[in-house]
Structure formats: C-alpha cells, structure tokens
Design an enzyme around this catalytic site. Structure first.
Site, short mmCIF file in Angstrom:
data_model
loop_
_atom_site.label_atom_id
_atom_site.label_comp_id
_atom_site.label_asym_id
_atom_site.label_seq_id
_atom_site.Cartn_x
_atom_site.Cartn_y
_atom_site.Cartn_z
N SER A 122 4.20 60.79 -15.94
CA SER A 122 4.27 59.42 -16.39
C SER A 122 3.25 58.59 -15.67
CB SER A 122 5.74 59.00 -16.55
OG SER A 122 5.75 57.45 -16.65
N TYR A 146 13.27 56.39 -12.47
CA TYR A 146 12.61 57.35 -13.36
C TYR A 146 11.25 57.53 -12.87
CZ TYR A 146 9.68 58.51 -17.38
OH TYR A 146 8.97 59.33 -18.11
N LYS A 150 9.73 61.53 -11.32
CA LYS A 150 8.61 62.06 -12.08
C LYS A 150 7.73 62.48 -10.63
CE LYS A 150 9.09 62.21 -16.28
NZ LYS A 150 8.94 63.62 -16.95
C1 WQD Z 1 6.29 47.82 -23.81
C2 WQD Z 1 5.93 46.34 -23.84
C3 WQD Z 1 7.76 45.31 -22.81
C4 WQD Z 1 10.68 46.18 -26.10
C5 WQD Z 1 7.25 53.03 -21.30
C6 WQD Z 1 8.24 54.17 -21.61
C7 WQD Z 1 8.16 55.00 -20.29
C8 WQD Z 1 6.77 55.36 -19.85
C9 WQD Z 1 6.05 54.53 -19.64
C10 WQD Z 1 6.05 57.49 -20.42
C11 WQD Z 1 6.42 45.80 -22.41
C12 WQD Z 1 7.46 45.03 -24.52
C13 WQD Z 1 9.59 46.33 -25.27
C14 WQD Z 1 11.15 45.26 -26.59
C15 WQD Z 1 9.44 43.97 -25.77
N1 WQD Z 1 6.35 56.34 -20.50
N2 WQD Z 1 8.77 45.14 -25.26
N3 WQD Z 1 10.37 43.99 -26.69
O1 WQD Z 1 8.10 49.79 -20.49
O2 WQD Z 1 5.79 50.38 -20.72
O3 WQD Z 1 7.74 52.11 -20.49
O4 WQD Z 1 6.16 53.61 -20.75
O5 WQD Z 1 6.70 58.27 -19.44
O6 WQD Z 1 8.93 56.23 -20.70
O7 WQD Z 1 9.63 53.54 -21.33
O8 WQD Z 1 7.34 50.50 -22.68
O9 WQD Z 1 7.65 50.02 -24.96
O10 WQD Z 1 9.60 49.63 -23.29
O11 WQD Z 1 7.60 48.18 -23.42
O12 WQD Z 1 8.85 42.93 -25.82
O13 WQD Z 1 12.28 45.28 -27.33
O14 WQD Z 1 6.76 45.96 -24.99
O15 WQD Z 1 8.27 44.03 -22.12
O16 WQD Z 1 5.60 44.60 -22.24
P1 WQD Z 1 7.31 50.56 -20.95
P2 WQD Z 1 8.01 49.61 -23.73
#
Ligand code: WQD
Length: 352
Positions: A122, A146, A150
């Site tokens: 990741s 997390y 990894k």
């Molecule tokens: C993306 C953006 C939030 C939810 C993910 C996976 C993790 C890893 C890395 C593989 C951010 C915003 C989110 C919501 C929002 N992947 N958001 N409202 O945090 O980058 O992590 O990618 O290993 O497994 O979790 O992804 O989709 O949670 O957030 O505004 O209800 O969307 O603040 O800017 P993240 P995410």
C-alpha cells in the site's frame, strides 16, 4: 495460483483477471470481510471453476493442506485488514492479521517450496509525502498501524528471500482502488459504514446514506479537499497479472507503485459521480479526519517500464463502474442462501 483474501474487493477482481489469463485458482478466505456469495459470481464471470478454501491465512495447517493437495506455482496475498482508522483503534488485530498472516504464509511457502509471491502492499507505507509524485524510493514513514503492518510485511518478505534466494516476489503498492468489474456482478461491498470515499458516495447515490461528509475543506489543494490517486480495480487486477508474468519470465524481485499518476480531489469525484449517475450527491464540508493526508498520488513510471503496464481507466470510468455495481446491488452482496442441509442442521441444533 493461491489467492489469499480471494473473495475480498481487490482479491475477487484479481481472481477474474487470473482466470481470464488462463490460470487455475484456489481462493482462500476466512469471510471476516467478504461474503461467500461472491464465489458464485466469480465462477459466473470467470467462466471456469475457482476452488475455494474457507480458512484464515494465520492457520498454518490449512495452508499446508492447500500446498500438499496440488502444486501451487505462486501465491497472491491479499488477506488482511485495511481500514486506516480502524487500525489505530485495533493495532493488535492488525499486527496479528497482517504481519502474523504474512509470517505464517511465508513459513508454509518455505516448507512446501512455493517460490513466487505477489504481495498486496500500500502507498500508506510512505506516510506524509516529502515530495510528489511518490516514487518507490520515497522514504518509508508510515503514519498509522495499518501502514506499519504493510511495511513490516514487506520487510519480512525481503528478509525471507535473502535467506531463501529461490523465493522471488513482487511488492505492489496500491494507491486508492475503486470501481468494479464492468459486468456489475462484483464490486466493493464494505461491511458496515464505509470508511472510504467511493463506496460512501455510491451508497448516497443509491439512497442508503443521506449525505456525504467531506472531511476537510481547508487543505492546500485546488478546492480545499483531499487529493488522491484513485485507480480502477480492473487496472489494478491487470497490474497483478503483469507482475506475475514478469516473475515467471525474469525471476528477480521488484517493488512498484500501482497508481494512475494523477490525483483527484473529493469534490472532483463528487461532481463526476453526479454526472455519471444522474443524481445529486448531497454533501457537507466537515472538520478534517484525523490521520488524513492533504495530497497523495503516484509516480507510476516504474511499473510501466518493468511490467509494460499502465492504468487505462479514468475517473469517469471508475464512477460509471462503481455506480453500475451499486445500482444493480443496492444492498451489496446477498448473504449466501442457506442450503437445505444447512437449514436441517441449524434446526436440529436449535432442538437439542
Ligand atoms: C479519500 C479521500 C478523505 C470518506 C485509502 C485506503 C487504504 C489505502 C490508501 C490501499 C480523503 C475523503 C473519505 C468520506 C471524505 N489503500 N473522504 N469522506 O484515506 O486515502 O485511504 O487509500 O491500501 O486502504 O483506506 O482513502 O477513501 O478513506 O479517503 O471526504 O466519507 O476522501 O478525507 O481525502 P484514504 P479514503
């Protein structure tokens, strides 16, 4: 091929791509974060038999049984926990599953001379970017349990290969996997309230959630909301097939980012999803979410050079396929229909 976590979101899509590439597959899953009903859909789409073993990747005996029963050319290891915020509240579960599971798997692979491994890593291993786009040589400074699990798992694999040179491996560092198979028969179906942006938006669009909370509107980005490198899960699956092919043809280990090289903000995703689904996505800008980065996107040139692979799908495709999956499966996967034999067993247990 053994695919651990084979009924999960990424694992199931990779199983389809492997089947289409002509591989025989054993999918292993403990169903902690996946439903058994995925299996029938996998077999429907893949058009070939996919064997299934219900087991936990930390169960060395179950792994040994898989390796004894048939020759396994390679393992693709997806089984693990992956919610960043959950890892902060439950670090021991994350280390036990993600690190302990990888340790048990490596031990079983060594004992049964299984020499090829593709590992689902990741971009969270990088932590807060010192520079963008993120290259594979960026320092590893994960900022949450997390990401640390990894990074440790990557180290375990590298150290195991140093002691057992026949082991060749690919570490694939995913950015943000989203979307669904174009058939709409498999897709992302998180249990409970989605942590991630795409499934949450899809559930708002289909009427399961009232509105989207946008976590933070004051980041130093073009519209103040977080920027991420979203990658279509079908592109990700193709990247795994390409990584496997390289391990088969040129047996040396490698680490690559799997991203598109382009970042999109939360509001760009919302607007695109609205256009694709033809429905408004109500949202409210809220406070920042603890642990979130402002921006993250990949330098994906090494994967292109080593694997001849690049992402083909754009944001509109990701939204279109995520919406097709969600609109065809408003409540996600059905619980597996209980067989008549199972019903009889449950009744007799209730009478006893
Ligand atoms: C993306 C953006 C939030 C939810 C993910 C996976 C993790 C890893 C890395 C593989 C951010 C915003 C989110 C919501 C929002 N992947 N958001 N409202 O945090 O980058 O992590 O990618 O290993 O497994 O979790 O992804 O989709 O949670 O957030 O505004 O209800 O969307 O603040 O800017 P993240 P995410």
């Amino acid at each position: 091929m053994l695919v651990t976590g084979g009924l999960g979101f990424v694992g199931s899509h990779v199983c389809v791509a492997l089947a289409e590439a002509g591989y025989d597959i054993v999918a292993l899953d403990n169903l902690a974060n996946a439903r058994l009903s995925v299996l029938a859909r996998l077999r429907e789409i893949a058009g070939r038999r996919i064997s299934f073993v219900r087991a936990d990747v930390r169960d060395g005996r179950a792994l040994a049984q898989v390796f004894r029963r048939r020759p396994v050319a390679a393992v693709l290891h997806f089984a693990g926990l992956k919610a960043v915020h959950e890892s902060v509240a439950q670090p021991l579960e994350y280390y036990d599953t993600n690190v302990g599971g990888t340790l048990t798997l490596l031990r079983a692979m060594r004992q049964h001379d299984v020499r090829r491994l593709v590992f689902s890593s990741s971009c969270t291993v990088y932590g807060a970017p010192e520079s963008l786009p993120l290259t594979e040589t960026h320092p590893l400074r994960p900022a949450n349990p997390y990401g640390r699990t990894k990074m440790i798992a990557e180290g375990l694999i590298a150290d195991c290969a140093a002691a057992w040179p026949e082991l060749k491996y690919a570490l694939l560092r995913y950015f943000n996997p989203v979307g669904a198979h174009p058939s709409g028969r498999i897709g992302e179906d998180p249990l409970g309230v989605p942590n991630n942006l795409f499934p949450y938006i899809a559930q708002v669009a289909v009427g399961r959630r009232a509105k989207l909370n946008v976590w933070g509107g004051d980041y130093d980005t073009q519209d103040g909301t977080g920027v991420r490198d979203y990658i279509h899960v079908m592109d990700l699956a193709a990247g795994h097939v390409a990584a496997l092919a390289r391990l088969e043809s040129q047996p040396e280990s490698f680490t690559v980012n799997l991203g598109t090289g382009r970042g999109y903000s939360v509001l760009e995703v919302v607007k695109t999803f609205e256009r694709v689904c033809g429905r408004p996505i109500p949202y409210e800008i809220r406070e920042r979410r603890a642990g979130d980065l402002a921006q993250s996107w990949a330098d994906a040139t090494l994967a292109e050079r080593l694997l001849g692979w690049r992402a083909r799908y754009g944001l509109e495709d990701m939204c279109r396929d995520a919406w097709r999956w969600q609109s065809l499966n408003p409540d996600g996967y059905p619980e597996r229909p209980v067989s008549a034999a199972e019903t009889r067993r449950r009744r007799s247990r209730r009478r006893s």
